[in-house]
Write an enzyme that holds these catalytic residues in place. Structure first.
Site, short mmCIF file in Angstrom:
data_model
loop_
_atom_site.label_atom_id
_atom_site.label_comp_id
_atom_site.label_asym_id
_atom_site.label_seq_id
_atom_site.Cartn_x
_atom_site.Cartn_y
_atom_site.Cartn_z
N CYS A 1 0.84 -1.21 0.00
CA CYS A 1 0.00 0.00 0.00
C CYS A 1 0.87 1.25 0.00
O CYS A 1 2.09 1.16 0.03
CB CYS A 1 -0.89 0.03 1.24
SG CYS A 1 -1.66 -1.55 1.64
N1 GLN Z 1 -0.77 -6.83 3.90
C1 GLN Z 1 -1.66 -5.72 4.00
C2 GLN Z 1 -2.96 -5.96 3.26
O1 GLN Z 1 -3.22 -6.97 2.70
C3 GLN Z 1 -1.02 -4.46 3.49
C4 GLN Z 1 -0.80 -4.56 2.03
C5 GLN Z 1 0.05 -3.50 1.48
O2 GLN Z 1 0.89 -2.86 2.12
N2 GLN Z 1 -0.10 -3.44 0.22
O3 GLN Z 1 -3.76 -5.09 3.24
#
Ligand code: GLN
Length: 230
Positions: A2
């Site tokens: 994210c």
């Molecule tokens: N693992 C977390 C999720 O699935 C954060 C994902 C991310 O940082 N893209 O939301």
């Protein structure tokens, strides 16, 4: 991975940080510039801010770019302490509003950018979702934010593949860790921005080295500390 952002400073609008910048979170939701894992962040978004001592959140499981209601209201949401994120769900994780950051314990707002093996985290009845980030948030809340750096180093040691970039804010403090992904800081006259990637091309953005803790305090300013295990 994210993308996330935190603000501590004078009251500013959510739109000014998230929507109006040439490379702000809205643009990062479809065209991030520094993202190493995942191409777009279309699995949800969340904005949290402090309204006096009260934390308020608006979270969604849909792409930020499709939300005309948010775009209409964000210019009127004003706060001196803001945490926002756009989400690219890790494979196998639920896509639901409660899996979008920021998470809260009623006192702090917290976002996780990364991935962690849920097997190394304790089960928690307080987690808002079964997503790895919510379990990690519950552990961090349980240990207390003063132990954030130690908690991240400990989880990082337990899961060597973990990526554990955190942004957490309350009314008077903003904390962030780098553990496996990018983070930049912008010191403005009216406050401090921490963000996965710069929202514009201002040369004043500073890159935070990996495995560090950033602490911003309304009274004492910004400090950077290397984490254990770095
Ligand atoms: N693992 C977390 C999720 O699935 C954060 C994902 C991310 O940082 N893209 O939301």
């Amino acid at each position: 991975m994210c993308r996330h952002l935190g603000w501590l400073g004078e009251p500013v609008t959510v739109a000014s940080l998230v929507l109006d910048r040439p490379h702000g979170l809205l643009v990062q939701s479809y065209a991030p510039r520094r993202q190493k894992h995942g191409l777009v962040n279309a699995d949800g978004w969340g904005v949290g801010f402090f309204d006096g001592p009260d934390e308020r959140r608006w979270r969604s499981a849909a792409p930020m770019w499709g939300d005309a209601s948010f775009a209409s209201v964000a210019p009127a949401l004003r706060s001196g302490s803001i945490v926002a994120a756009v989400r690219s769900a890790t494979i196998g994780m639920p896509i639901e509003p409660s899996a979008s950051a920021p998470f809260t314990d009623g006192t702090w707002l917290l976002s996780h950018n990364g991935v962690v093996d849920r097997g190394v985290l304790p089960l928690s009845a307080k987690a808002e979702s079964t997503v790895d980030s919510a379990l990690l948030a519950a552990l961090i809340f349980d240990r207390g934010l003063d132990a954030l750096g130690d908690t991240i180093a400990e989880v990082g040691a337990a899961d060597p593949n973990g990526r554990l970039n955190i942004i957490a804010g309350n009314e008077s403090r903003l904390l962030a860790t780098t553990w496996g992904d990018t983070l930049s800081v912008l010191r403005r006259d009216d406050g401090v921005v921490v963000a996965s990637e710069p929202y514009d091309d201002d040369p004043a953005w500073e890159e935070v080295p990996d495995r560090h803790l950033v602490e911003v305090d309304r009274d004492t300013g910004l400090t950077l500390t290397a984490l254990r295990g770095s």
